[in-house]
Design an enzyme around this catalytic site. Structure first.
Site, PDB file in Angstrom:
ATOM      1  CG  ASP A  63      -0.361  -0.050   2.526  1.00  0.00           C
ATOM      2  OD1 ASP A  63       0.876  -0.222   2.618  1.00  0.00           O
ATOM      3  OD2 ASP A  63      -1.101   0.088   3.525  1.00  0.00           O
ATOM      4  CB  SER A  64       4.586   1.732  -0.124  1.00  0.00           C
ATOM      5  OG  SER A  64       4.843   0.567  -0.871  1.00  0.00           O
ATOM      6  CG  ASP A 102       0.493  -4.042   2.119  1.00  0.00           C
ATOM      7  OD1 ASP A 102       0.675  -4.956   2.950  1.00  0.00           O
ATOM      8  OD2 ASP A 102       1.321  -3.130   1.914  1.00  0.00           O
ATOM      9  CE  LYS A 131       3.278  -5.810   3.977  1.00  0.00           C
ATOM     10  NZ  LYS A 131       2.811  -4.598   4.661  1.00  0.00           N
ATOM     11  CD  GLU A 133       0.457  -1.312   8.188  1.00  0.00           C
ATOM     12  OE1 GLU A 133       0.125  -0.503   9.081  1.00  0.00           O
ATOM     13  OE2 GLU A 133       0.943  -0.957   7.101  1.00  0.00           O
ATOM     14  CD  GLU A 199       7.948   0.079   7.533  1.00  0.00           C
ATOM     15  OE1 GLU A 199       6.951  -0.617   7.250  1.00  0.00           O
ATOM     16  OE2 GLU A 199       8.173   1.196   7.021  1.00  0.00           O
TER      17      GLU A 199
HETATM   18  O1  KIV Z   1       3.612  -1.103   1.615  1.00  0.00           O
HETATM   19  C1  KIV Z   1       4.802  -1.434   1.659  1.00  0.00           C
HETATM   20  O2  KIV Z   1       5.619  -1.137   0.764  1.00  0.00           O
HETATM   21  C2  KIV Z   1       5.261  -2.163   2.826  1.00  0.00           C
HETATM   22  C3  KIV Z   1       6.740  -2.393   2.951  1.00  0.00           C
HETATM   23  C4  KIV Z   1       7.396  -1.182   3.493  1.00  0.00           C
HETATM   24  C5  KIV Z   1       7.043  -3.587   3.759  1.00  0.00           C
HETATM   25  O3  KIV Z   1       4.494  -2.551   3.635  1.00  0.00           O
END
Ligand code: KIV
Length: 282
Positions: A63-64, A102, A131, A133, A199
């Site tokens: 989600d980056s 994510d 993924k 959090e 992280e």
């Molecule tokens: O969204 C992302 O890029 C991440 C990484 C920083 C692990 O969660």
């Protein structure tokens, strides 16, 4: 999931599965064997094909994308629809890497049912796993997803979706907080995660967590003792001037792209492009 042939040709590097697609059991076995795991983000088919051909074990549709591609200041505005589009693009280009997508903020915290409905959309778009959090409070959602056959990667330490409660972009797990981080790691392992991203965690804490878990840890700003490493591709490739301490630029792709664009524009302006080999005759 995969295109019949990558535009980059056969892979030039081996991943944990050799020339075969990476499956969950290989990733889990890697830790026991002491084989370090590689993971990188991608948000589209163009870059995913390149990273897959480079032999990455895992490609994370992070989600980056919010910060890197969509121009947001955080990951918070990213929607599930945006993640579905990005996941479809990545999965369409990947032949061997294990694709993890994510779950964006606001799509899994309310209930395990909400998490399942969101995760199903990402899996239908081509993700091999999702993924999410957070620690102990996410245990029920993790159980529900794994019971439904969806592998889940955890994410502890600095969790960008909680930037407002964490008070900014800062290292997590220092001092007594290290014990809580370890407890969270054990709780989500017990709930069934396939591994977890750590992280911005002190390297001693990351080492302790890695030692305590049977599943692999994937570090970003968490030192060298994790079972694998992940980087955001634009940080790794030097696309911008942004240089977080934990990232190393393995190239200056931004400079190369800017130079190519400068040369293209100059060629058009001076009339050297297009040349006869670029046009068609009647
Ligand atoms: O969204 C992302 O890029 C991440 C990484 C920083 C692990 O969660």
């Amino acid at each position: 999931m995969a295109t019949p042939e990558s535009p980059y040709g056969p892979s030039t590097a081996e991943n944990v599965a050799g020339s075969k697609p990476v499956r969950l059991p290989r990733l889990l076995a890697a830790k026991a064997e002491g084989t370090r795991l590689t993971m990188i983000t991608a948000y589209d088919s163009l870059t995913a094909a390149i990273f897959d051909a480079a032999g990455m074990d895992m490609i994370l549709v992070g989600d980056s994308i919010g910060n890197v591609m969509l121009g947001h200041g955080s990951t918070l505005p990213v929607s599930l629809d945006e993640m579905v589009v990005a996941t479809r693009g990545v999965a369409s280009a990947v032949e061997r890497a294990f694709v993890i997508a994510d779950l964006p903020f606001g799509t899994y915290e309310a209930s395990p049912e909400q998490a399942l409905a969101s995760a199903v959309r990402l899996v239908k778009a081509g993700a091999n796993a999702v993924k999410l959090e957070g620690g102990r409070p996410r245990a029920d959602a993790i159980r529900t997803l794994t019971d439904a056959g969806i592998p889940v990667m955890g994410h502890l330490g600095f969790t960008p979706q909680s930037v407002n409660t964490l008070g900014g972009f800062r290292v997590q797990g220092r001092g007594e907080e290290g014990e809580k981080l370890l407890a969270d790691a054990l709780a989500i392992e017990e709930a069934g995660v396939m591994g977890m991203v750590l992280e911005m965690v002190p390297e001693q804490v990351a080492a302790r967590v890695t030692e305590a878990l049977a599943v692999p840890t994937i570090g970003i700003g968490a030192g060298a003792h994790c079972d694998g490493q992940v980087l955001v591709w634009s940080d790794m490739a030097g696309m911008t001037e942004w240089r977080p301490r934990f990232a190393k630029q393995f190239g200056r792709v931004g400079d190369a792209l800017r130079q190519a664009a400068l040369e293209y524009a100059a060629a058009v302006r001076e009339g050297s492009f297009p040349a006869p080999e670029h046009w068609f005759s009647s």
